[in-house]
Design an enzyme around this catalytic site. Structure first.
Site, mmCIF file in Angstrom:
data_model
loop_
_atom_site.group_PDB
_atom_site.id
_atom_site.type_symbol
_atom_site.label_atom_id
_atom_site.label_comp_id
_atom_site.label_asym_id
_atom_site.label_seq_id
_atom_site.Cartn_x
_atom_site.Cartn_y
_atom_site.Cartn_z
ATOM 1 N N ASP A 6 0.872 -1.169 0.000
ATOM 2 C CA ASP A 6 0.000 0.000 0.000
ATOM 3 C C ASP A 6 0.912 1.223 0.000
ATOM 4 O O ASP A 6 2.117 1.102 0.233
ATOM 5 C CB ASP A 6 -0.887 -0.018 1.265
ATOM 6 C CG ASP A 6 -1.794 1.193 1.362
ATOM 7 O OD1 ASP A 6 -2.535 1.453 0.400
ATOM 8 O OD2 ASP A 6 -1.761 1.910 2.384
ATOM 9 N N TYR A 38 -0.911 8.077 -2.518
ATOM 10 C CA TYR A 38 -0.944 7.762 -3.949
ATOM 11 C C TYR A 38 -2.178 8.375 -4.623
ATOM 12 O O TYR A 38 -2.197 8.580 -5.825
ATOM 13 C CB TYR A 38 -1.034 6.243 -4.149
ATOM 14 C CG TYR A 38 0.261 5.458 -4.034
ATOM 15 C CD1 TYR A 38 1.441 6.030 -3.581
ATOM 16 C CD2 TYR A 38 0.280 4.111 -4.398
ATOM 17 C CE1 TYR A 38 2.606 5.279 -3.472
ATOM 18 C CE2 TYR A 38 1.439 3.354 -4.306
ATOM 19 C CZ TYR A 38 2.594 3.932 -3.840
ATOM 20 O OH TYR A 38 3.740 3.180 -3.753
ATOM 21 N N GLY A 39 -3.213 8.589 -3.800
ATOM 22 C CA GLY A 39 -4.527 8.941 -4.350
ATOM 23 C C GLY A 39 -4.592 10.267 -5.084
ATOM 24 O O GLY A 39 -5.555 10.544 -5.788
ATOM 25 N N ASN A 70 -6.727 0.491 -2.814
ATOM 26 C CA ASN A 70 -7.736 0.670 -3.864
ATOM 27 C C ASN A 70 -7.201 1.494 -5.026
ATOM 28 O O ASN A 70 -7.528 1.240 -6.180
ATOM 29 C CB ASN A 70 -8.964 1.378 -3.295
ATOM 30 C CG ASN A 70 -9.774 0.468 -2.392
ATOM 31 O OD1 ASN A 70 -10.729 -0.148 -2.827
ATOM 32 N ND2 ASN A 70 -9.380 0.370 -1.140
ATOM 33 N N THR A 71 -6.379 2.486 -4.709
ATOM 34 C CA THR A 71 -5.849 3.355 -5.759
ATOM 35 C C THR A 71 -4.989 2.539 -6.727
ATOM 36 O O THR A 71 -5.104 2.674 -7.948
ATOM 37 C CB THR A 71 -5.025 4.502 -5.124
ATOM 38 O OG1 THR A 71 -5.808 5.107 -4.096
ATOM 39 C CG2 THR A 71 -4.644 5.533 -6.138
ATOM 40 N N GLU A 155 -2.347 9.046 7.967
ATOM 41 C CA GLU A 155 -0.888 8.827 7.946
ATOM 42 C C GLU A 155 -0.199 9.647 9.040
ATOM 43 O O GLU A 155 0.836 9.254 9.568
ATOM 44 C CB GLU A 155 -0.299 9.194 6.576
ATOM 45 C CG GLU A 155 -0.636 8.204 5.463
ATOM 46 C CD GLU A 155 0.158 6.893 5.539
ATOM 47 O OE1 GLU A 155 1.383 6.938 5.711
ATOM 48 O OE2 GLU A 155 -0.473 5.813 5.422
ATOM 49 N N CYS A 187 -11.106 2.713 0.175
ATOM 50 C CA CYS A 187 -9.712 3.078 0.464
ATOM 51 C C CYS A 187 -9.345 2.299 1.714
ATOM 52 O O CYS A 187 -10.093 2.330 2.710
ATOM 53 C CB CYS A 187 -9.566 4.572 0.718
ATOM 54 S SG CYS A 187 -7.915 5.019 1.325
ATOM 55 N N HIS A 189 -7.264 2.800 3.926
ATOM 56 C CA HIS A 189 -7.010 3.594 5.127
ATOM 57 C C HIS A 189 -8.297 3.823 5.933
ATOM 58 O O HIS A 189 -8.244 4.005 7.148
ATOM 59 C CB HIS A 189 -6.448 4.980 4.764
ATOM 60 C CG HIS A 189 -4.992 4.994 4.430
ATOM 61 N ND1 HIS A 189 -4.480 4.495 3.254
ATOM 62 C CD2 HIS A 189 -3.918 5.488 5.130
ATOM 63 C CE1 HIS A 189 -3.175 4.685 3.235
ATOM 64 N NE2 HIS A 189 -2.803 5.275 4.356
HETATM 65 N N1 DGL Z 1 -4.906 3.087 1.031
HETATM 66 C C1 DGL Z 1 -4.924 3.445 -0.320
HETATM 67 C C2 DGL Z 1 -6.187 3.144 -1.042
HETATM 68 O O1 DGL Z 1 -6.817 2.157 -0.690
HETATM 69 C C3 DGL Z 1 -4.078 4.583 -0.794
HETATM 70 C C4 DGL Z 1 -4.414 5.911 -0.271
HETATM 71 C C5 DGL Z 1 -3.453 6.947 -0.772
HETATM 72 O O2 DGL Z 1 -2.262 6.728 -0.709
HETATM 73 O O3 DGL Z 1 -3.921 8.014 -1.224
HETATM 74 O O4 DGL Z 1 -6.577 3.806 -1.950
#
Ligand code: DGL
Length: 270
Positions: A6, A38-39, A70-71, A155, A187, A189
């Site tokens: 992740d 990452y989003g 998910n991203t 985070e 997501c 998180h």
């Molecule tokens: N936990 C991630 C998700 O499920 C990534 C979130 C991120 O880094 O923006 O999308």
């Protein structure tokens, strides 16, 4: 060995129920904390980061990789499968994502065929859930809301603070009027704020805990694919890798998810 990755801590909400349900295997978890979130990034960048993570995990001896993000599942999973598994001779490696299991569960759970989805900007813009849900049942209406501020709050370990709850409430307001009976936490998180999601959506909305659903689906997958299952080493070991700040990682995993993490190694994956 099973590898999960992740952008940061989010995938730990998937790892935790997986360890509870499938404790016998060896695991390595990689959090790319140095480059989270990452989003907010382009598909191209998410694909590049994900390639580095996948190469690292295959290199460590993983047979099965779960993109516990998910991203990544929305923007890079197909790309990764085509790049690393396209060759028909590769039968000893798998890369799985988290979106399909959640969409399948949601499609089965909804009674009024109105489903809300929350996720990162990248996941929501990709329409990955809309496509998957419509594919399962074309009569389903999907309502989505990107919640880009939640991942940085989590985070930073700030998700228990009133500021985070206030922002969440604001994000959820437009979804409350959609009359959805299911909310997908799109997501990994977000389960860290599960009780807040539940409280704000009210008792008529089934808020799906993504980690539990993905863990059950992985268990089911391994039962249906003994040819893959038999390749996964069974030593009960757990390795935790981060691209930055191992002490903060250890503290977060132990405090928020009660993972009993002993050591976290910082490694460069690019
Ligand atoms: N936990 C991630 C998700 O499920 C990534 C979130 C991120 O880094 O923006 O999308």
């Amino acid at each position: 060995m099973i590898g999960l990755f992740d952008s940061g801590y989010g995938g730990l909400t998937v790892l935790k129920p997986i360890l509870d349900k499938l404790p016998q295997y060896d695991y390595v978890y990689l959090g790319d904390n140095a480059r989270a979130p990452y989003g907010i990034r382009t598909a191209e960048t998410v694909q590049q980061y994900s390639e580095q993570a996948v190469e690292y995990l295959f290199d460590k001896g993983c047979t099965l990789i779960l993109t516990a993000c998910n991203t990544v599942s929305a923007l890079a999973l197909r790309h990764l499968q085509q790049k690393y598994l396209r060759d028909k001779n590769i039968t000893d490696k798998k890369i799985l994502g988290v979106i399909r299991p959640l969409a399948e569960y949601a499609a089965k759970s909804t009674k009024n065929k109105r489903i809300s989805v929350v996720g990162t900007r990248g996941t929501v813009a990709s329409k990955a859930y809309d496509i998957e849900l419509k594919h399962l049942d074309n009569d389903i209406h999907v309502f989505s809301k990107a919640c880009p501020l939640l991942v940085p709050f989590i985070e930073e370990h700030w998700h228990h603070k009133p500021e985070a709850k206030k922002i969440l409430k604001k994000y959820l307001r437009p979804l409350k009027s959609t009359n959805s009976d299911v909310l997908i936490l799109g997501c990994t998180h977000y389960p860290l704020m599960y009780s807040d999601f539940k409280r704000y959506m009210g008792k008529n909305v089934d808020v799906l805990h993504s980690g539990e659903i993905v863990a059950d689906s992985l268990k089911d997958y391994l039962e249906r694919h003994p040819e893959i299952e038999k390749l996964i080493t069974r030593g009960g070991t757990r390795k935790y890798i981060t691209t930055d700040c191992p002490d903060a990682f250890k503290e977060f995993g132990n405090k928020e998810l009660k993972l009993a993490i002993d050591t976290v190694k910082k490694e460069a994956i690019w």
